[in-house]
Design a protein around this motif. Structure first.
Motif, PDB file in Angstrom:
ATOM      1  N   GLN A 127       0.798  -1.230   0.000  1.00 12.59           N
ATOM      2  CA  GLN A 127       0.000   0.000   0.000  1.00 12.59           C
ATOM      3  C   GLN A 127       0.828   1.277   0.000  1.00 12.59           C
ATOM      4  O   GLN A 127       0.287   2.362  -0.202  1.00 12.59           O
ATOM      5  CB  GLN A 127      -0.931   0.011   1.225  1.00 12.59           C
ATOM      6  N   VAL A 128       2.139   1.174   0.216  1.00 13.00           N
ATOM      7  CA  VAL A 128       2.948   2.395   0.306  1.00 13.00           C
ATOM      8  C   VAL A 128       3.699   2.656  -0.992  1.00 13.00           C
ATOM      9  O   VAL A 128       4.018   1.738  -1.746  1.00 13.00           O
ATOM     10  CB  VAL A 128       3.952   2.357   1.488  1.00 13.00           C
ATOM     11  N   SER A 129       3.988   3.924  -1.207  1.00  9.36           N
ATOM     12  CA  SER A 129       4.782   4.319  -2.375  1.00  9.36           C
ATOM     13  C   SER A 129       6.257   4.026  -2.079  1.00  9.36           C
ATOM     14  O   SER A 129       6.642   3.764  -0.934  1.00  9.36           O
ATOM     15  CB  SER A 129       4.611   5.818  -2.639  1.00  9.36           C
ATOM     16  N   GLU A 130       7.061   4.112  -3.108  1.00  6.69           N
ATOM     17  CA  GLU A 130       8.509   3.915  -2.903  1.00  6.69           C
ATOM     18  C   GLU A 130       9.057   4.973  -1.950  1.00  6.69           C
ATOM     19  O   GLU A 130       9.875   4.667  -1.083  1.00  6.69           O
ATOM     20  CB  GLU A 130       9.251   3.949  -4.232  1.00  6.69           C
ATOM     21  N   GLU A 131       8.606   6.198  -2.095  1.00  4.08           N
ATOM     22  CA  GLU A 131       9.065   7.266  -1.197  1.00  4.08           C
ATOM     23  C   GLU A 131       8.677   6.941   0.248  1.00  4.08           C
ATOM     24  O   GLU A 131       9.479   7.108   1.165  1.00  4.08           O
ATOM     25  CB  GLU A 131       8.466   8.611  -1.642  1.00  4.08           C
ATOM     26  N   GLU A 132       7.466   6.468   0.457  1.00 12.50           N
ATOM     27  CA  GLU A 132       7.011   6.127   1.816  1.00 12.50           C
ATOM     28  C   GLU A 132       7.762   4.931   2.376  1.00 12.50           C
ATOM     29  O   GLU A 132       7.979   4.849   3.589  1.00 12.50           O
ATOM     30  CB  GLU A 132       5.503   5.859   1.807  1.00 12.50           C
ATOM     31  N   LEU A 133       8.170   4.009   1.520  1.00 10.57           N
ATOM     32  CA  LEU A 133       8.936   2.842   1.964  1.00 10.57           C
ATOM     33  C   LEU A 133      10.216   3.279   2.663  1.00 10.57           C
ATOM     34  O   LEU A 133      10.638   2.656   3.641  1.00 10.57           O
ATOM     35  CB  LEU A 133       9.265   1.952   0.759  1.00 10.57           C
ATOM     36  N   PHE A 134      10.809   4.362   2.191  1.00 14.62           N
ATOM     37  CA  PHE A 134      12.088   4.838   2.727  1.00 14.62           C
ATOM     38  C   PHE A 134      11.940   5.992   3.724  1.00 14.62           C
ATOM     39  O   PHE A 134      12.927   6.432   4.304  1.00 14.62           O
ATOM     40  CB  PHE A 134      13.013   5.251   1.574  1.00 14.62           C
ATOM     41  N   ILE A 180       9.545 -16.125  15.754  1.00 16.49           N
ATOM     42  CA  ILE A 180       8.132 -15.807  15.526  1.00 16.49           C
ATOM     43  C   ILE A 180       7.804 -14.473  16.202  1.00 16.49           C
ATOM     44  O   ILE A 180       7.202 -13.588  15.589  1.00 16.49           O
ATOM     45  CB  ILE A 180       7.197 -16.928  16.048  1.00 16.49           C
ATOM     46  N   ALA A 181       8.219 -14.320  17.459  1.00 17.97           N
ATOM     47  CA  ALA A 181       7.948 -13.085  18.196  1.00 17.97           C
ATOM     48  C   ALA A 181       8.659 -11.896  17.554  1.00 17.97           C
ATOM     49  O   ALA A 181       8.075 -10.814  17.398  1.00 17.97           O
ATOM     50  CB  ALA A 181       8.368 -13.240  19.653  1.00 17.97           C
ATOM     51  N   HIS A 182       9.910 -12.079  17.176  1.00 19.17           N
ATOM     52  CA  HIS A 182      10.695 -11.004  16.573  1.00 19.17           C
ATOM     53  C   HIS A 182      10.070 -10.523  15.271  1.00 19.17           C
ATOM     54  O   HIS A 182       9.895  -9.314  15.053  1.00 19.17           O
ATOM     55  CB  HIS A 182      12.120 -11.518  16.350  1.00 19.17           C
ATOM     56  N   TYR A 183       9.699 -11.450  14.415  1.00 21.30           N
ATOM     57  CA  TYR A 183       9.141 -11.069  13.114  1.00 21.30           C
ATOM     58  C   TYR A 183       7.746 -10.470  13.259  1.00 21.30           C
ATOM     59  O   TYR A 183       7.395  -9.544  12.530  1.00 21.30           O
ATOM     60  CB  TYR A 183       9.132 -12.255  12.150  1.00 21.30           C
ATOM     61  N   ALA A 184       6.956 -10.975  14.193  1.00 20.06           N
ATOM     62  CA  ALA A 184       5.625 -10.403  14.419  1.00 20.06           C
ATOM     63  C   ALA A 184       5.741  -8.963  14.927  1.00 20.06           C
ATOM     64  O   ALA A 184       4.978  -8.083  14.500  1.00 20.06           O
ATOM     65  CB  ALA A 184       4.830 -11.254  15.400  1.00 20.06           C
ATOM     66  N   LEU A 185       6.705  -8.717  15.798  1.00 21.93           N
ATOM     67  CA  LEU A 185       6.913  -7.356  16.304  1.00 21.93           C
ATOM     68  C   LEU A 185       7.239  -6.413  15.156  1.00 21.93           C
ATOM     69  O   LEU A 185       6.636  -5.336  15.020  1.00 21.93           O
ATOM     70  CB  LEU A 185       8.068  -7.369  17.320  1.00 21.93           C
ATOM     71  N   HIS A 186       8.175  -6.816  14.303  1.00 19.75           N
ATOM     72  CA  HIS A 186       8.555  -5.946  13.191  1.00 19.75           C
ATOM     73  C   HIS A 186       7.456  -5.839  12.136  1.00 19.75           C
ATOM     74  O   HIS A 186       7.293  -4.778  11.531  1.00 19.75           O
ATOM     75  CB  HIS A 186       9.871  -6.414  12.574  1.00 19.75           C
ATOM     76  N   ALA A 187       6.701  -6.896  11.916  1.00 23.80           N
ATOM     77  CA  ALA A 187       5.562  -6.807  10.996  1.00 23.80           C
ATOM     78  C   ALA A 187       4.576  -5.762  11.516  1.00 23.80           C
ATOM     79  O   ALA A 187       4.041  -4.964  10.744  1.00 23.80           O
ATOM     80  CB  ALA A 187       4.886  -8.164  10.825  1.00 23.80           C
ATOM     81  N   GLY A 188       4.359  -5.744  12.820  1.00 22.70           N
ATOM     82  CA  GLY A 188       3.487  -4.728  13.417  1.00 22.70           C
ATOM     83  C   GLY A 188       4.011  -3.328  13.199  1.00 22.70           C
ATOM     84  O   GLY A 188       3.234  -2.395  12.936  1.00 22.70           O
ATOM     85  N   GLN A 189       5.326  -3.135  13.289  1.00 26.98           N
ATOM     86  CA  GLN A 189       5.907  -1.824  13.019  1.00 26.98           C
ATOM     87  C   GLN A 189       5.674  -1.411  11.563  1.00 26.98           C
ATOM     88  O   GLN A 189       5.332  -0.253  11.290  1.00 26.98           O
ATOM     89  CB  GLN A 189       7.413  -1.841  13.308  1.00 26.98           C
ATOM     90  N   ILE A 190       5.874  -2.351  10.657  1.00 31.26           N
ATOM     91  CA  ILE A 190       5.661  -2.074   9.238  1.00 31.26           C
ATOM     92  C   ILE A 190       4.208  -1.656   9.006  1.00 31.26           C
ATOM     93  O   ILE A 190       3.932  -0.670   8.311  1.00 31.26           O
ATOM     94  CB  ILE A 190       6.040  -3.301   8.381  1.00 31.26           C
ATOM     95  N   ILE A 191       3.285  -2.392   9.594  1.00 34.62           N
ATOM     96  CA  ILE A 191       1.859  -2.096   9.427  1.00 34.62           C
ATOM     97  C   ILE A 191       1.529  -0.716   9.999  1.00 34.62           C
ATOM     98  O   ILE A 191       0.838   0.082   9.363  1.00 34.62           O
ATOM     99  CB  ILE A 191       0.998  -3.195  10.075  1.00 34.62           C
ATOM    100  N   MET A 192       2.046  -0.421  11.179  1.00 33.63           N
ATOM    101  CA  MET A 192       1.772   0.872  11.801  1.00 33.63           C
ATOM    102  C   MET A 192       2.292   2.011  10.924  1.00 33.63           C
ATOM    103  O   MET A 192       1.597   3.006  10.693  1.00 33.63           O
ATOM    104  CB  MET A 192       2.408   0.942  13.194  1.00 33.63           C
ATOM    105  N   LEU A 193       3.508   1.872  10.402  1.00 31.44           N
ATOM    106  CA  LEU A 193       4.059   2.925   9.543  1.00 31.44           C
ATOM    107  C   LEU A 193       3.266   3.065   8.254  1.00 31.44           C
ATOM    108  O   LEU A 193       2.955   4.186   7.828  1.00 31.44           O
ATOM    109  CB  LEU A 193       5.535   2.642   9.237  1.00 31.44           C
ATOM    110  N   ALA A 194       2.941   1.959   7.632  1.00 31.64           N
ATOM    111  CA  ALA A 194       2.167   2.018   6.385  1.00 31.64           C
ATOM    112  C   ALA A 194       0.812   2.674   6.626  1.00 31.64           C
ATOM    113  O   ALA A 194       0.368   3.530   5.842  1.00 31.64           O
ATOM    114  CB  ALA A 194       1.994   0.615   5.802  1.00 31.64           C
ATOM    115  N   LYS A 195       0.166   2.304   7.710  1.00 38.19           N
ATOM    116  CA  LYS A 195      -1.140   2.899   8.029  1.00 38.19           C
ATOM    117  C   LYS A 195      -0.988   4.402   8.285  1.00 38.19           C
ATOM    118  O   LYS A 195      -1.818   5.202   7.828  1.00 38.19           O
ATOM    119  CB  LYS A 195      -1.745   2.196   9.246  1.00 38.19           C
ATOM    120  N   HIS A 196       0.076   4.781   8.966  1.00 39.88           N
ATOM    121  CA  HIS A 196       0.345   6.199   9.219  1.00 39.88           C
ATOM    122  C   HIS A 196       0.519   6.962   7.908  1.00 39.88           C
ATOM    123  O   HIS A 196      -0.052   8.052   7.733  1.00 39.88           O
ATOM    124  CB  HIS A 196       1.600   6.340  10.090  1.00 39.88           C
ATOM    125  N   PHE A 197       1.289   6.403   6.991  1.00 38.46           N
ATOM    126  CA  PHE A 197       1.541   7.087   5.719  1.00 38.46           C
ATOM    127  C   PHE A 197       0.301   7.139   4.835  1.00 38.46           C
ATOM    128  O   PHE A 197       0.058   8.134   4.162  1.00 38.46           O
ATOM    129  CB  PHE A 197       2.694   6.420   4.951  1.00 38.46           C
TER     130      PHE A 197
END
Length: 181
Positions: free
Chosen positions: A30-37, A136-153
């Motif tokens: 859902q994010v643009s290349e600019e938002e990815l970075f 599993i815990a580590h990747y779920a935590l970071h997946a949540g960060q990715i989702i939060m940032l994408a939703k923010h953008f």
């Protein structure tokens, strides 16, 4: 009825890894290349940096999973949090996909006997189950960060990854109907 805990555990571990990847992939799409970075401030990582870090972790942890320390000598963790000229959307995505492939290639063939083994991460012994749960815990935590940032953008353009706000009752009714209740 006899339940083979090990088989159930391994199937669930794979399901959890796939769920984290799927949710993160849907957010990334859902994010643009600019938002990815983009970073939200100087102390936070961009989605690209989180992906780069996860891929580096996966490359280190899952190569030769049962036979070598999970912190490989060729891993340079600090560089996972730096964007360099070689980092493009394509290269980040390639690392991401290659990292996840290492996870599945390492976990899917595990046997019940493998789960009784000990592996090292930074010279610290872990049971195979502990090592899997840790990731599993580590990747779920970071997946949540990715989702939060994408939703923010994306803000009002965000396409929800779960039950949309205000539609829980409708969703639950649909699920009950599907279950025949």
């Amino acid at each position: 009825m006899t339940v083979d805990f090990i088989t159930v555990y391994l199937a669930d571990a794979i399901r959890q890894f796939r769920a984290s990847k799927k949710q993160a992939d849907k957010a990334i799409a859902q994010v643009s290349e600019e938002e990815l970075f983009r970073t939200i401030d100087s102390e936070n990582n961009s989605i690209a940096l989180i992906m780069k870090h996860m891929a580096g972790n996966m490359r280190s942890r899952w190569r030769d999973f049962l036979t070598s320390d999970g912190e490989k000598p060729d891993r340079h963790r600090d560089t996972e949090f730096e964007i360099d000229d070689a980092d493009t959307k394509d290269t980040i995505m390639q690392r991401w996909e290659a990292g996840w492939q290492l996870v599945f290639d390492a976990v899917e063939p595990l046997t019940p006997d493998d789960l009784t083994r000990t592996v090292l991460i930074r010279d610290e012994p872990h049971s195979v189950i502990e090592a899997i749960n840790r990731q599993i815990a580590h990747y779920a935590l970071h997946a949540g960060q990715i989702i939060m940032l994408a939703k923010h953008f994306r803000q009002s353009d965000w396409k929800t990854l779960s039950v949309p706000r205000g539609q829980s009752e409708e969703f639950n009714a649909k699920m009950r109907k599907r279950a025949g209740k």
